[in-house]
Design an enzyme around this catalytic site. Structure first.
Site, PDB file in Angstrom:
ATOM      1  CD  GLU A 327     -73.498 -66.519 -32.595  1.00 41.34           C
ATOM      2  OE1 GLU A 327     -73.402 -67.725 -32.581  1.00 41.34           O
ATOM      3  OE2 GLU A 327     -73.048 -65.766 -33.760  1.00 41.34           O
ATOM      4  CB  CYS A 328     -70.476 -60.798 -30.101  1.00 38.10           C
ATOM      5  SG  CYS A 328     -68.853 -59.824 -29.444  1.00 38.10           S
TER       6      CYS A 328
END
Length: 441
Positions: A327-328
């Site tokens: 994520e990210c």
């Protein structure tokens, strides 16, 4: 039983909510009062500070991405505490234009749903009696939101305080505290917000100073007496689907952004979390059935990650036969390369073709809805997820198959679709720029 609570909010960001919140948590803890903290909105830095100050895990509650059943279940974590303190985000009434699961994401939604009166932090620098007009407007904006009182911040002098109090008396609003200007206990910040709690070497000292400062200038007894709430008995927590039953989770200064409710939910579902440090050149535990790389600040550690050969080789071996999700910041670390702010490219893990850059920063912020094109750990294709995106990275290339169709809170398409790549031996790599909060239509 669920204790009464208060929402610590303000007209806008940058008014001193976090300083007051941490000072209150530490001050009450020093008195032997057990306080359960919460954070309104999709923030993954503040809860770590709350936990350090209170000694209890802090959880996010969010009216756009969570329905009331989920929120009630999370508030159930307060059972056994003496008091609830929730820290708002942005301004009290600030949210998106189109409501989501049970509101528009404003802290006022949570305050109304839980029956928590609001303590409004007001930056009074540059004004005096006029500040009362702001407080009066906030007290009348929503009939379902109760204002407990105000805490004045950045007060210049006793004379300044007296003038502000005259205005508050005139409109019948209680002053619960008055904080003089004091820069030395403000928390340092960087581009995503506060520097992480784990990076603060002097955090105990800062918390002790904040506790003493707040104890001296806030009426703790009156503030606690103003707490209220509508939830009496602890409801069952909402079920959270873990991405696997043995989760290799990257955890260090480069990868620290995991929503606390997700980790608690994974453990409640029986999953075991196996932390490892990419910055320490550690590989994911090969006995795990999934590897999860959360967000953080890989751009600040790009050179060290590029040199972490054991980590990169280990995560590549893992992905051949098992799923890896990022994520990210974790998604960026799974890519082919990352360009730092000075324009230097660093080789990343190479599980995906993603190329990102911080040389020219571009702000990405907002809620996200995703409908999965392909399965990702814990969720089948076509599952709908809700989350939040907050980063400054620019995409130079995102060549893999799109993981999901993603829209913003207004239903407009978002270009950052995430990526998915399948491997011949059964493994896969998936990643998104948004941080998942939970499942939802």
């Amino acid at each position: 039983m669920i204790p009464p609570g208060l929402m610590i909010s303000a007209p806008s960001s940058g008014t001193g909510k976090t300083t007051l919140m941490l000072g209150l948590l530490a001050a009450f803890r020093a008195q032997g009062v057990m306080v359960q903290p919460f954070k309104s909105g999709p923030d993954y830095i503040d809860p770590a500070f709350h936990t350090a100050a209170s000694g209890r895990a802090s959880f996010n509650v969010d009216s756009w991405s969570m329905d009331l059943t989920v929120i009630n279940g999370l508030v159930g974590n307060a059972a056994g505490a003496d008091l609830i303190l929730a820290e708002g985000s942005m301004g009290l009434f600030d949210g998106v234009a189109i409501p989501g699961a049970c509101g528009n994401g404003a802290s006022a939604d949570i305050a109304a749903q839980m029956g928590w009166p609001v303590v409004l932090v007001l930056d009074v620098s540059g004004a005096a009696q006029s500040v009362a007009a702001t407080a009066l407007g906030f007290s009348q904006m929503r009939p379902d939101v109760q204002l407990a009182g105000v805490v004045l911040n950045r007060v210049a002098s006793p004379r300044h305080e007296a003038l502000v109090r005259v205005g508050m008396d005139a409109v019948g609003i209680k002053v619960l505290g008055s904080l003089p200007r004091r820069k030395e206990i403000e928390m340092p910040e960087r581009h995503l917000g506060l520097v992480q709690a784990g990076e603060q070497e002097n955090l105990p000292e800062l918390l002790a100073q904040a506790a003493a400062f707040v104890s001296e200038h806030v009426d703790l007894e009156a503030l606690r007496a103003a707490a209220d709430g509508t939830l009496q008995d602890a409801p069952p927590p909402a079920r959270v689907i873990p991405p696997g039953m043995r989760i290799a989770l990257a955890q260090d200064d480069a990868f620290a952004f995991v929503y606390p409710h997700l980790m608690a939910g994974w453990r409640a579902a029986g999953a075991e979390i196996l932390p490892f440090s990419p910055l320490g050149d550690a590989a994911p535990d090969p006995s795990a059935d999934v590897c999860w790389l959360p967000g953080g600040y890989p751009e600040l550690h790009a050179g060290k990650l590029a040199a972490a050969e054991n980590f990169r080789r280990g995560v590549q071996d893992f992905a051949r036969t098992k799923p890896v999700h990022g994520e990210c910041g974790g998604y960026m670390a799974m890519g082919a390369g990352l360009v730092d702010k000075d324009g230097q490219r660093h080789e990343m893990a190479g599980l995906l073709g993603l190329e990102t850059s911080f040389e020219k920063r571009k702000f990405h912020l907002g809620y996200r809805k995703a409908t999965l094109n392909a399965a990702m750990p814990g969720f089948a294709a076509e599952t709908r997820l809700r989350g939040h995106e907050f980063h400054y990275a620019s995409i130079l290339a995102e060549p893999d198959a799109p993981l999901a169709k993603i829209t913003d809170s207004n239903g407009l398409d978002v270009a950052e679709t995430g990526s998915v790549r399948q491997f011949e031996d059964g493994g896969c790599a998936t990643g998104t720029f948004f941080h998942m909060i939970g499942q939802g239509a």
